[in-house]
Design a protein around this motif. Structure first.
Motif, PDB file in Angstrom:
ATOM      1  N   GLN A  48      48.368  42.904  45.299  1.00 61.90           N
ATOM      2  CA  GLN A  48      47.245  42.409  44.506  1.00 61.90           C
ATOM      3  C   GLN A  48      46.203  41.729  45.388  1.00 61.90           C
ATOM      4  N   SER A  49      46.645  41.050  46.446  1.00 64.41           N
ATOM      5  CA  SER A  49      45.681  40.398  47.332  1.00 64.41           C
ATOM      6  C   SER A  49      44.812  41.435  48.037  1.00 64.41           C
ATOM      7  N   ASN A  50      45.382  42.572  48.429  1.00 66.87           N
ATOM      8  CA  ASN A  50      44.587  43.629  49.050  1.00 66.87           C
ATOM      9  C   ASN A  50      43.598  44.229  48.055  1.00 66.87           C
ATOM     10  N   ARG A  51      44.019  44.370  46.821  1.00 65.73           N
ATOM     11  CA  ARG A  51      43.131  44.905  45.786  1.00 65.73           C
ATOM     12  C   ARG A  51      41.964  43.934  45.535  1.00 65.73           C
ATOM     13  N   ILE A  52      42.253  42.648  45.467  1.00 68.45           N
ATOM     14  CA  ILE A  52      41.197  41.646  45.278  1.00 68.45           C
ATOM     15  C   ILE A  52      40.222  41.691  46.453  1.00 68.45           C
ATOM     16  N   LEU A  53      40.737  41.782  47.664  1.00 66.37           N
ATOM     17  CA  LEU A  53      39.890  41.860  48.857  1.00 66.37           C
ATOM     18  C   LEU A  53      38.991  43.090  48.807  1.00 66.37           C
ATOM     19  N   ARG A  54      39.555  44.243  48.455  1.00 60.86           N
ATOM     20  CA  ARG A  54      38.776  45.477  48.364  1.00 60.86           C
ATOM     21  C   ARG A  54      37.657  45.354  47.334  1.00 60.86           C
ATOM     22  N   ILE A  55      37.984  44.821  46.173  1.00 57.28           N
ATOM     23  CA  ILE A  55      36.982  44.705  45.117  1.00 57.28           C
ATOM     24  C   ILE A  55      35.921  43.672  45.487  1.00 57.28           C
ATOM     25  N   LEU A  56      36.317  42.588  46.132  1.00 61.97           N
ATOM     26  CA  LEU A  56      35.334  41.600  46.606  1.00 61.97           C
ATOM     27  C   LEU A  56      34.355  42.242  47.578  1.00 61.97           C
ATOM     28  N   LEU A  85      45.235  31.503  44.864  1.00 61.12           N
ATOM     29  CA  LEU A  85      45.646  31.642  43.474  1.00 61.12           C
ATOM     30  C   LEU A  85      46.807  30.693  43.227  1.00 61.12           C
ATOM     31  N   LEU A  86      46.582  29.659  42.416  1.00 63.64           N
ATOM     32  CA  LEU A  86      47.603  28.655  42.163  1.00 63.64           C
ATOM     33  C   LEU A  86      48.539  29.043  41.033  1.00 63.64           C
ATOM     34  N   ASP A  87      48.017  29.717  40.022  1.00 64.52           N
ATOM     35  CA  ASP A  87      48.839  30.110  38.881  1.00 64.52           C
ATOM     36  C   ASP A  87      48.252  31.397  38.320  1.00 64.52           C
ATOM     37  N   ASP A  88      49.100  32.354  38.026  1.00 69.12           N
ATOM     38  CA  ASP A  88      48.638  33.635  37.503  1.00 69.12           C
ATOM     39  C   ASP A  88      49.062  33.777  36.054  1.00 69.12           C
ATOM     40  N   GLY A  89      48.152  33.434  35.154  1.00 74.74           N
ATOM     41  CA  GLY A  89      48.400  33.610  33.734  1.00 74.74           C
ATOM     42  C   GLY A  89      47.849  34.929  33.247  1.00 74.74           C
ATOM     43  N   GLY A  90      47.444  35.772  34.186  1.00 72.66           N
ATOM     44  CA  GLY A  90      46.863  37.055  33.861  1.00 72.66           C
ATOM     45  C   GLY A  90      45.429  37.143  34.314  1.00 72.66           C
ATOM     46  N   ASN A  91      45.020  38.365  34.616  1.00 76.10           N
ATOM     47  CA  ASN A  91      43.655  38.665  35.024  1.00 76.10           C
ATOM     48  C   ASN A  91      43.199  37.822  36.211  1.00 76.10           C
ATOM     49  N   ALA A  92      44.044  37.753  37.207  1.00 78.38           N
ATOM     50  CA  ALA A  92      43.710  37.015  38.424  1.00 78.38           C
ATOM     51  C   ALA A  92      42.541  37.655  39.161  1.00 78.38           C
ATOM     52  N   MET A  93      42.359  38.954  38.953  1.00 80.47           N
ATOM     53  CA  MET A  93      41.267  39.676  39.617  1.00 80.47           C
ATOM     54  C   MET A  93      39.919  39.075  39.244  1.00 80.47           C
ATOM     55  N   ASP A  94      39.637  39.001  37.945  1.00 78.99           N
ATOM     56  CA  ASP A  94      38.333  38.500  37.510  1.00 78.99           C
ATOM     57  C   ASP A  94      38.128  37.039  37.896  1.00 78.99           C
ATOM     58  N   ALA A  95      39.176  36.245  37.794  1.00 77.08           N
ATOM     59  CA  ALA A  95      39.074  34.828  38.159  1.00 77.08           C
ATOM     60  C   ALA A  95      38.800  34.669  39.655  1.00 77.08           C
ATOM     61  N   SER A  96      39.441  35.489  40.477  1.00 73.30           N
ATOM     62  CA  SER A  96      39.243  35.412  41.929  1.00 73.30           C
ATOM     63  C   SER A  96      37.830  35.815  42.316  1.00 73.30           C
ATOM     64  N   LEU A 126      35.151  35.761  40.391  1.00 76.41           N
ATOM     65  CA  LEU A 126      34.238  34.741  39.878  1.00 76.41           C
ATOM     66  C   LEU A 126      34.250  33.499  40.767  1.00 76.41           C
ATOM     67  N   ALA A 127      35.425  33.077  41.225  1.00 75.65           N
ATOM     68  CA  ALA A 127      35.524  31.908  42.106  1.00 75.65           C
ATOM     69  C   ALA A 127      34.841  32.165  43.444  1.00 75.65           C
ATOM     70  N   ALA A 128      35.022  33.350  44.001  1.00 71.39           N
ATOM     71  CA  ALA A 128      34.394  33.674  45.287  1.00 71.39           C
ATOM     72  C   ALA A 128      32.874  33.717  45.156  1.00 71.39           C
ATOM     73  N   HIS A 160      21.969  39.068  43.423  1.00 68.03           N
ATOM     74  CA  HIS A 160      22.380  38.937  42.031  1.00 68.03           C
ATOM     75  C   HIS A 160      23.801  38.402  41.982  1.00 68.03           C
ATOM     76  N   THR A 161      24.230  37.993  40.803  1.00 73.23           N
ATOM     77  CA  THR A 161      25.587  37.486  40.601  1.00 73.23           C
ATOM     78  C   THR A 161      26.371  38.521  39.796  1.00 73.23           C
ATOM     79  N   PRO A 162      27.272  39.235  40.468  1.00 81.89           N
ATOM     80  CA  PRO A 162      28.034  40.249  39.741  1.00 81.89           C
ATOM     81  C   PRO A 162      29.094  39.616  38.843  1.00 81.89           C
ATOM     82  N   LEU A 163      29.321  40.252  37.718  1.00 79.70           N
ATOM     83  CA  LEU A 163      30.382  39.836  36.800  1.00 79.70           C
ATOM     84  C   LEU A 163      31.400  40.959  36.721  1.00 79.70           C
ATOM     85  N   THR A 164      32.666  40.579  36.685  1.00 76.07           N
ATOM     86  CA  THR A 164      33.756  41.539  36.695  1.00 76.07           C
ATOM     87  C   THR A 164      34.518  41.478  35.382  1.00 76.07           C
TER      88      THR A 164
END
Length: 174
Positions: free
Chosen positions: A2-10, A42-53, A55-57, A106-110
Motif C-alpha cells: 500500500q505504501s508503494n501504491r500511495i507513493l505512485r499515486i502521489l 499513517l498512524l491508524d487505518d480505519g479505511g481509505n488511507a489512500m485519500d487521507a495520505s 490529502l495530507a501530503a 491546483h489542489t488535486p482531490l482524490t
C-alpha cells in the motif's frame, strides 16, 4: 504494497498530473535546486488511507514555504585554472525576507471507490462504494482511485485490478 501504491499515486497526481511544477524548484539552472521529501506517516487505518495520505501530503505542500536564496560571487564559467567560477549561496532567513509558497498550480482531490462484482457471475455489473472503511476494503473485489483538479481534469487514475471493469463501465463512473 500500500505504501508503494500511495507513493505512485502521489507522484502521478502531483508531478505528472501537473499540480506542481518541478522546474520551478530550480534556484540556478544546472547548479542549485530545491529537493523536497514528503513523508506520510499513517498512524491508524480505519479505511481509505489512500485519500487521507494524498490529502495530507497536498496540505503539507500548500503550507510549506521556500526560503529565498541569494547567489553571489563569480560567474559559473571555467576560468582555466580548474577552480571554475566560485559562487557563494546563502539561504536568507525568514525574519529577513518572507519565504515564498511552493509553485502549485491546483489542489488535486482524490476519491477511492471499493468495487464489488456480481457474486452470481451472471452479469458484468460492478457496484462502487465511495470512501470505503477498512472492513469494506477487505471485502471488496477491487479498488479504483481517481484524482481530479478544480477544473474537472483528471490528474490520476489508479486501478490495480481485482475485478473485471470494462472501459464503458469506467467511463460511466467518471
Amino acid at each position: 504494497l500500500q505504501s508503494n501504491r500511495i507513493l505512485r499515486i502521489l507522484e502521478r497526481t502531483l508531478l505528472i498530473g501537473g499540480a506542481m511544477d518541478a522546474e520551478a524548484l530550480c534556484v540556478q539552472s544546472g547548479t542549485w535546486v530545491w529537493r523536497l521529501h514528503v513523508d506520510v506517516s499513517l498512524l491508524d487505518d480505519g479505511g481509505n488511507a489512500m485519500d487521507a495520505s494524498i490529502l495530507a501530503a497536498v496540505a503539507a505542500l500548500r503550507h510549506y514555504r521556500l526560503p529565498e536564496v541569494n547567489i553571489s560571487g563569480g560567474d559559473d564559467t571555467d576560468n582555466g585554472d580548474n577552480t571554475g567560477g566560485y559562487q557563494e549561496t546563502t539561504i536568507i532567513h525568514s525574519d529577513d525576507r518572507e519565504p515564498a509558497p511552493l509553485p502549485l498550480h491546483h489542489t488535486p482531490l482524490t476519491a477511492t471507490f471499493a468495487l464489488f462484482a456480481d457474486e452470481s457471475g451472471q452479469s458484468t455489473a460492478v457496484s462502487a462504494l465511495l470512501d470505503p472503511s477498512d472492513r469494506e476494503e477487505l471485502a471488496c473485489d477491487g479498488l479504483l482511485t481517481w484524482s481530479y483538479n478544480k477544473y474537472g481534469e483528471m490528474c490520476c487514475l489508479d486501478f490495480p485490478g481485482g475485478c473485471e471493469l470494462r472501459p464503458r463501465q469506467l467511463m460511466a463512473s467518471a
